[in-house]
Design a protein around this motif. Structure first.
Motif, mmCIF file in Angstrom:
data_model
loop_
_atom_site.group_PDB
_atom_site.id
_atom_site.type_symbol
_atom_site.label_atom_id
_atom_site.label_comp_id
_atom_site.label_asym_id
_atom_site.label_seq_id
_atom_site.Cartn_x
_atom_site.Cartn_y
_atom_site.Cartn_z
ATOM 1 N N TRP A 1 -8.604 10.531 17.889
ATOM 2 C CA TRP A 1 -7.808 9.751 16.952
ATOM 3 C C TRP A 1 -7.302 10.695 15.874
ATOM 4 C CZ3 TRP A 1 -10.841 4.670 15.570
ATOM 5 C CH2 TRP A 1 -10.856 3.829 16.688
ATOM 6 N N TRP A 2 -5.998 10.745 15.710
ATOM 7 C CA TRP A 2 -5.369 11.576 14.692
ATOM 8 C C TRP A 2 -5.025 10.698 13.496
ATOM 9 C CZ3 TRP A 2 -4.814 16.816 14.882
ATOM 10 C CH2 TRP A 2 -5.118 17.421 16.108
ATOM 11 N N LEU A 3 -5.518 11.088 12.335
ATOM 12 C CA LEU A 3 -5.315 10.338 11.105
ATOM 13 C C LEU A 3 -4.283 11.037 10.226
ATOM 14 C CD1 LEU A 3 -9.077 9.693 10.256
ATOM 15 C CD2 LEU A 3 -7.539 8.282 11.639
ATOM 16 N N SER A 4 -3.502 10.247 9.518
ATOM 17 C CA SER A 4 -2.540 10.811 8.569
ATOM 18 C C SER A 4 -2.180 9.739 7.543
ATOM 19 C CB SER A 4 -1.267 11.292 9.284
ATOM 20 O OG SER A 4 -0.575 10.203 9.867
ATOM 21 N N HIS A 5 -1.502 10.148 6.525
ATOM 22 C CA HIS A 5 -0.938 9.254 5.520
ATOM 23 C C HIS A 5 -1.962 8.271 4.944
ATOM 24 C CE1 HIS A 5 2.402 10.800 7.955
ATOM 25 N NE2 HIS A 5 2.961 10.947 6.750
ATOM 26 N N PHE A 6 -3.003 8.847 4.342
ATOM 27 C CA PHE A 6 -4.026 8.056 3.653
ATOM 28 C C PHE A 6 -3.412 7.490 2.378
ATOM 29 C CE2 PHE A 6 -6.006 11.861 5.506
ATOM 30 C CZ PHE A 6 -6.908 11.280 6.379
ATOM 31 N N CYS A 7 -3.663 6.231 2.102
ATOM 32 C CA CYS A 7 -3.166 5.653 0.859
ATOM 33 C C CYS A 7 -3.999 4.438 0.470
ATOM 34 C CB CYS A 7 -1.699 5.247 0.989
ATOM 35 S SG CYS A 7 -0.937 4.876 -0.613
ATOM 36 N N VAL A 8 -4.273 4.320 -0.821
ATOM 37 C CA VAL A 8 -4.994 3.184 -1.397
ATOM 38 C C VAL A 8 -4.111 2.619 -2.503
ATOM 39 C CG1 VAL A 8 -7.061 2.491 -2.690
ATOM 40 C CG2 VAL A 8 -7.255 4.149 -0.833
ATOM 41 N N ARG A 9 -4.059 1.295 -2.598
ATOM 42 C CA ARG A 9 -3.277 0.650 -3.661
ATOM 43 C C ARG A 9 -3.709 1.169 -5.029
ATOM 44 N NH1 ARG A 9 -1.222 -4.600 -3.852
ATOM 45 N NH2 ARG A 9 -0.168 -3.610 -5.587
ATOM 46 N N LYS A 10 -2.750 1.355 -5.910
ATOM 47 C CA LYS A 10 -3.037 1.874 -7.251
ATOM 48 C C LYS A 10 -4.134 1.105 -7.974
ATOM 49 C CE LYS A 10 1.300 4.114 -8.415
ATOM 50 N NZ LYS A 10 2.487 4.086 -9.274
ATOM 51 N N PRO A 11 -4.117 -0.244 -7.964
ATOM 52 C CA PRO A 11 -5.147 -0.966 -8.732
ATOM 53 C C PRO A 11 -6.585 -0.739 -8.236
ATOM 54 C CG PRO A 11 -3.345 -2.443 -8.118
ATOM 55 C CD PRO A 11 -3.130 -1.157 -7.379
ATOM 56 N N THR A 12 -6.736 -0.249 -7.011
ATOM 57 C CA THR A 12 -8.095 -0.086 -6.471
ATOM 58 C C THR A 12 -8.478 1.373 -6.246
ATOM 59 O OG1 THR A 12 -7.213 -0.492 -4.248
ATOM 60 C CG2 THR A 12 -8.187 -2.356 -5.397
ATOM 61 N N ILE B 1 0.849 -1.200 0.000
ATOM 62 C CA ILE B 1 0.000 0.000 0.000
ATOM 63 C C ILE B 1 0.878 1.241 0.000
ATOM 64 C CG2 ILE B 1 -1.585 1.389 1.410
ATOM 65 C CD1 ILE B 1 -2.793 -1.359 2.356
ATOM 66 N N TYR B 2 1.818 1.312 0.943
ATOM 67 C CA TYR B 2 2.638 2.511 1.052
ATOM 68 C C TYR B 2 3.738 2.583 -0.010
ATOM 69 C CZ TYR B 2 -0.057 4.147 4.947
ATOM 70 O OH TYR B 2 -1.099 4.614 5.708
ATOM 71 N N ALA B 3 4.106 1.469 -0.602
ATOM 72 C CA ALA B 3 5.044 1.504 -1.728
ATOM 73 C C ALA B 3 4.392 2.193 -2.932
ATOM 74 C CB ALA B 3 5.494 0.097 -2.096
ATOM 75 N N ASP B 4 3.049 2.116 -3.012
ATOM 76 C CA ASP B 4 2.311 2.776 -4.095
ATOM 77 C C ASP B 4 2.147 4.279 -3.872
ATOM 78 O OD1 ASP B 4 1.938 0.509 -5.606
ATOM 79 O OD2 ASP B 4 -0.140 0.183 -5.012
#
Length: 153
Positions: free
Chosen positions: A75-86, A26-29
């Motif tokens: 709750w503190w949220l950061s660094h949102f990421c979704v895999r490229k294919p999705t 996920i984070y590599a994307d």
């Protein structure tokens, strides 16, 4: 797309090889400018600091994640990421809706520091009901049953 919430903390990271692989993917994307360090280092540093990840699970794979830090009040949220294919399939919105349900169950408001958000993140949060705090330094979503300093218990 039937997406469920899957938390990954230090224990899950160490015990679940598939979660390690999926979270790293996920984070590599993620574009390099979105992370303070390479993906593996970022994940390890966040978990070592006591943080966790709330992940979107689909077909036994993690396909999206948001970094979570609980300061006891919110709750503190950061660094949102979704895999490229999705991407562009509603996974990010669904993930944040599931995070909202979990935060509501814990009676915690959700917050995200403005300085850590790119414009696309700010637009998504606004669309989902998050509002810029009066201080202007973070977005916040106050859920039913949650209270902030502006609305004491």
């Amino acid at each position: 797309m039937p997406v469920t919430l899957h938390p990954v903390d230090r224990g899950a990271w160490e015990a679940d090889a598939q979660a390690r692989t999926d979270l790293a993917r996920i984070y590599a994307d993620a574009p390099a400018e979105r992370l303070p360090a390479p993906a593996d280092t970022f994940i390890e540093d966040h978990l070592t600091a006591g943080g966790a990840f709330l992940c979107a699970r689909f077909n036994d794979r993690l396909i999206g994640a948001v970094a979570l830090r609980d300061d006891g009040k919110a709750w503190w949220l950061s660094h949102f990421c979704v895999r490229k294919p999705t991407r562009r399939r509603g996974v990010g919105s669904r993930l944040l809706a599931l995070v909202g349900e979990a935060a509501s169950a814990e009676e915690k408001p959700l917050r995200a520091e403005l300085a850590q958000l790119q414009m696309a993140d700010q637009l998504m949060l606004s669309r989902l009901g998050y509002r810029l705090d009066r201080s202007g330094d973070h977005y916040e979503l106050v859920l039913p049953g949650c209270h902030t300093k502006e609305s004491p218990r």
